[in-house]
Design a protein around this motif. Structure first.
Motif, PDB file in Angstrom:
ATOM      1  N   ASP A  37       0.809  -1.221   0.000  1.00 24.11           N
ATOM      2  CA  ASP A  37       0.000   0.000   0.000  1.00 24.11           C
ATOM      3  C   ASP A  37       0.842   1.271   0.000  1.00 24.11           C
ATOM      4  O   ASP A  37       0.302   2.353   0.198  1.00 24.11           O
ATOM      5  N   ARG A  38       2.154   1.145  -0.199  1.00 20.45           N
ATOM      6  CA  ARG A  38       3.008   2.309   0.035  1.00 20.45           C
ATOM      7  C   ARG A  38       2.610   3.498  -0.824  1.00 20.45           C
ATOM      8  O   ARG A  38       2.550   4.634  -0.332  1.00 20.45           O
ATOM      9  N   TRP A  39       2.299   3.273  -2.096  1.00 18.85           N
ATOM     10  CA  TRP A  39       1.967   4.405  -2.960  1.00 18.85           C
ATOM     11  C   TRP A  39       0.564   4.915  -2.694  1.00 18.85           C
ATOM     12  O   TRP A  39       0.315   6.126  -2.719  1.00 18.85           O
ATOM     13  N   GLN A  40      -0.362   4.009  -2.448  1.00 20.09           N
ATOM     14  CA  GLN A  40      -1.717   4.451  -2.137  1.00 20.09           C
ATOM     15  C   GLN A  40      -1.742   5.264  -0.847  1.00 20.09           C
ATOM     16  O   GLN A  40      -2.403   6.308  -0.763  1.00 20.09           O
ATOM     17  N   LEU A  41      -1.004   4.794   0.174  1.00 16.15           N
ATOM     18  CA  LEU A  41      -0.962   5.529   1.436  1.00 16.15           C
ATOM     19  C   LEU A  41      -0.314   6.896   1.254  1.00 16.15           C
ATOM     20  O   LEU A  41      -0.765   7.896   1.824  1.00 16.15           O
ATOM     21  N   VAL A  42       0.760   6.934   0.487  1.00 12.56           N
ATOM     22  CA  VAL A  42       1.438   8.213   0.250  1.00 12.56           C
ATOM     23  C   VAL A  42       0.473   9.199  -0.405  1.00 12.56           C
ATOM     24  O   VAL A  42       0.397  10.380  -0.016  1.00 12.56           O
ATOM     25  N   ILE A  43      -0.291   8.736  -1.389  1.00 14.78           N
ATOM     26  CA  ILE A  43      -1.239   9.620  -2.074  1.00 14.78           C
ATOM     27  C   ILE A  43      -2.307  10.117  -1.102  1.00 14.78           C
ATOM     28  O   ILE A  43      -2.615  11.315  -1.031  1.00 14.78           O
ATOM     29  N   TRP A  44      -2.885   9.198  -0.340  1.00 14.34           N
ATOM     30  CA  TRP A  44      -3.920   9.583   0.621  1.00 14.34           C
ATOM     31  C   TRP A  44      -3.378  10.562   1.654  1.00 14.34           C
ATOM     32  O   TRP A  44      -3.990  11.602   1.938  1.00 14.34           O
ATOM     33  N   LEU A  45      -2.239  10.224   2.262  1.00 17.14           N
ATOM     34  CA  LEU A  45      -1.711  11.037   3.356  1.00 17.14           C
ATOM     35  C   LEU A  45      -1.285  12.414   2.879  1.00 17.14           C
ATOM     36  O   LEU A  45      -1.598  13.429   3.520  1.00 17.14           O
ATOM     37  N   LEU A  46      -0.574  12.473   1.770  1.00 17.22           N
ATOM     38  CA  LEU A  46      -0.146  13.777   1.260  1.00 17.22           C
ATOM     39  C   LEU A  46      -1.339  14.619   0.831  1.00 17.22           C
ATOM     40  O   LEU A  46      -1.352  15.842   1.034  1.00 17.22           O
ATOM     41  N   SER A  47      -2.332  13.985   0.237  1.00 11.61           N
ATOM     42  CA  SER A  47      -3.522  14.731  -0.189  1.00 11.61           C
ATOM     43  C   SER A  47      -4.253  15.326   1.021  1.00 11.61           C
ATOM     44  O   SER A  47      -4.622  16.508   1.023  1.00 11.61           O
ATOM     45  N   ILE A  48      -4.453  14.518   2.054  1.00 13.78           N
ATOM     46  CA  ILE A  48      -5.173  15.004   3.237  1.00 13.78           C
ATOM     47  C   ILE A  48      -4.353  16.063   3.965  1.00 13.78           C
ATOM     48  O   ILE A  48      -4.877  17.104   4.387  1.00 13.78           O
ATOM     49  N   GLY A  49      -3.048  15.826   4.134  1.00 12.56           N
ATOM     50  CA  GLY A  49      -2.204  16.808   4.800  1.00 12.56           C
ATOM     51  C   GLY A  49      -2.128  18.119   4.038  1.00 12.56           C
ATOM     52  O   GLY A  49      -2.220  19.206   4.626  1.00 12.56           O
ATOM     53  N   ALA A  50      -1.967  18.033   2.712  1.00 11.29           N
ATOM     54  CA  ALA A  50      -1.906  19.251   1.900  1.00 11.29           C
ATOM     55  C   ALA A  50      -3.238  19.992   1.933  1.00 11.29           C
ATOM     56  O   ALA A  50      -3.280  21.231   1.959  1.00 11.29           O
ATOM     57  N   LEU A  51      -4.342  19.239   1.938  1.00 10.68           N
ATOM     58  CA  LEU A  51      -5.663  19.868   1.994  1.00 10.68           C
ATOM     59  C   LEU A  51      -5.835  20.626   3.304  1.00 10.68           C
ATOM     60  O   LEU A  51      -6.349  21.755   3.323  1.00 10.68           O
ATOM     61  N   ALA A  52      -5.388  20.028   4.418  1.00  6.43           N
ATOM     62  CA  ALA A  52      -5.477  20.707   5.711  1.00  6.43           C
ATOM     63  C   ALA A  52      -4.649  21.984   5.715  1.00  6.43           C
ATOM     64  O   ALA A  52      -5.115  23.055   6.135  1.00  6.43           O
ATOM     65  N   ALA A  53      -3.400  21.901   5.240  1.00  4.92           N
ATOM     66  CA  ALA A  53      -2.515  23.064   5.258  1.00  4.92           C
ATOM     67  C   ALA A  53      -3.008  24.166   4.330  1.00  4.92           C
ATOM     68  O   ALA A  53      -3.056  25.347   4.714  1.00  4.92           O
TER      69      ALA A  53
END
Length: 564
Positions: A37-53
């Protein structure tokens, strides 16, 4: 005597120390899940973190003055639409406004991320036969589930950190940011438990994913209804939610009130629900057969119906339950639009804040100047448009699932061309989008008429539904092209693009995101159907859809199928 006992010594040695073998097996299973899941998790986490910031930064720029924040919060409390879509007002400070604007959507994304993770490593593994092979090793049946739970815990710890850092990156208080990240991840863990439980109940990964996603969306809407029917308290910038909010893990997360009250106990509710659901999963897994769900699939007919003699009939049969589920969701959204629209039209007709409410609805629904009920229906149909686009995304994901399982290659070994196979699923996707929007339009018009509105409201509902058609189709066309070019990216990119596109396009106007960023999302260019009608954006999206599908038709003949 010694020769008789010597062969037994290695066996006894192995039996005397089984635990290290189990721990090493568990570590191997956990590493496998993280690697897979490394790439899927990276996409999800970066998307959510960037959206928050990015959302926090935009809010800081837009509502820097205390007067602007106070006006916005009072407007939100006066307009149930904003409360349904956004969250629970808890003050007019910059940090409290940021949490109000973005938390519920972050929790929704966290819920979808976790339900997909749960089903992918449980029901989908059983469906493919891999779980039975793993169970034949020392891992047995329970260790893979333990590894999946550990995988979810690691993923949600990372989610909490990334979300908290996103808020802190723009200068919000550290303690409140960490708590906001924690309750976002807590909602994710609660929905992970939901997904894992439904993977035990349903007999297919498709059914489990659809049911779990429906629970996440229902939790978001139930929380919204509770917030919209809440009671203003204090200085008019705080709201006490009604009881429906307490039925949702997202509603629990709101009660943490980061940056104002900083309550930690709602996080315990979220983790407690996850623990109870996971315990139920282990109890069910101990008594059910591997590969079987608690709700068994209905036995098929002895002979196939004439509709299954063609590729289009098969594509429809494979996706029929999911399409019906999305259509029911569209109808419920339409009922909400019509019934609440009529109520708001009556209660706010003479309200002095009407101008501000009109502007907020116009930004959500891309409407022009027009009657309040038309603006409200247009705003709610933005959410219906997300459901229609999600139905289109799932139609393309079904293509990827058929390719992964090898069934597509089996079909193509017969007299079925690649283009015919591809466009059978695309045709079902188009039909599904139309079905969702038509169901929503009919439900909206009838519910508004039942509440006493003029019959012309049916035309308003049909126009609002038609405006969402090009958005859903552009997701269908572009994701189909992505499936042909980069098949392994279909699932993560499809859902991430939908989630981020919905937030940026629909809610970006409320927090005044830069126009160039908003128009990256198709939802920002929905045709205007209230006031001065403008279909320019729709025509562009229709053109992009046709071009993308034409490219997919050309390229599908030139690539190898990626199985597994």
């Amino acid at each position: 005597m010694s020769t008789a006992t010597a062969p037994l010594q290695p066996t006894r040695a192995r039996e005397a120390s089984p635990r290290p073998g189990r721990f090493s097996t568990l570590r191997a299973l956990l590493r496998q899940r993280l690697r897979r899941d490394r790439w899927q998790l990276v996409i999800w986490l970066l998307s959510i973190g960037a959206l928050a910031a990015f959302s926090a930064a935009s809010i800081q720029q837009t509502y820097a003055s205390a007067a602007a924040r106070l006006q916005l919060m009072r407007l939100a409390i006066a307009d149930p639409t904003i409360l349904v879509l956004r969250g629970l007002p808890q003050g007019s400070t910059l940090a409290a406004l940021t949490f109000f604007e973005i938390f519920t959507f972050l929790a929704l994304l966290a819920g979808l991320m976790n339900t997909f993770l749960a089903v992918r490593h449980s029901r989908a593994e059983e469906e493919s036969g891999r779980a039975e092979l793993v169970a034949a090793t020392p891992a047995a049946r329970l260790l893979p589930t333990v590894a999946t739970v550990g995988h979810a815990v690691v993923a949600n710890i990372l989610l909490a950190v990334v979300t908290g850092l996103g808020f802190m990156a723009v200068g919000l208080p550290v303690a409140g940011s960490l708590l906001a990240g924690a309750v976002t991840a807590g909602a994710g863990l609660a929905f992970f438990g939901v997904g894992l439980l439904l993977a035990q109940v349903m007999s297919t990964s498709r059914g489990a994913n659809g049911s779990a996603a429906a629970v996440v969306v229902a939790a978001y809407l139930v929380r919204g209804i509770g917030d919209a029917t809440g009671t203003p308290i204090g200085d008019g910038t705080h709201l006490r939610p009604a009881w429906p909010s307490w039925l949702s893990p997202i509603g629990w997360g709101q009660q943490a009130a980061p940056y104002t009250a900083d309550n930690g106990w709602p996080l315990l509710l979220q983790i407690g629900l996850a623990a109870v659901l996971v315990a139920g999963v282990f109890a069910l897994q101990a008594v059910r057969d591997s590969g079987a769900g608690l709700i068994a699939e209905r036995p098929g007919r002895a002979a196939a119906s004439p509709a299954l003699s063609g590729m289009l009939g098969l594509a429809w049969r494979l996706q029929r339950p999911v399409v019906i589920g999305w259509a029911i969701g569209g109808a419920l959204g339409g009922l909400l639009a019509g019934a609440l629209g009529s109520a708001i039209n009556s209660s706010l007709a003479d309200n002095p804040s009407l101008a501000g409410i009109r502007e907020a609805l116009r930004r959500i629904g891309a409407g022009g100047a027009g009657p309040l009920i038309e603006l409200f229906i247009s705003a709610i149909f933005s959410i219906v448009g997300v459901l229609a686009a999600a139905c289109a995304v799932q139609a393309v994901i079904r293509l990827r699932q058929e390719e992964q399982s090898g069934t597509a290659e089996t079909l193509l070994a017969g007299p079925v061309s690649r283009i015919r196979w591809l466009f059978s699923f695309v045709t079902v996707g188009v039909s599904a989008v139309l079905l969702v929007l038509i169901a929503a339009a009919i439900a909206s018009g009838l519910s508004a008429m039942a509440a006493g509105e003029d019959p012309s409201v049916i035309g308003t509902s049909i126009a609002a539904a038609a405006a969402q058609l090009p958005v859903a189709l552009v997701y269908l066309g572009v994701l189909t092209l992505l499936f042909v070019v980069l098949p392994s990216w279909t699932v993560p990119v499809g859902w991430a693009a939908l989630g981020l596109g919905a937030f940026v396009g629909i809610f970006g106007g409320l927090i005044q995101l830069p126009e160039w960023l908003r128009h990256v999302s198709p939802f920002a260019d929905v045709p205007v159907v209230v006031g001065n009608v403008d279909w320019t954006g729709g025509y562009w999206m229709f053109g992009i859809t046709i071009a993308a599908l034409a490219g997919a038709a050309v390229l599908i003949r030139r690539r190898d199928f990626a199985i597994g």
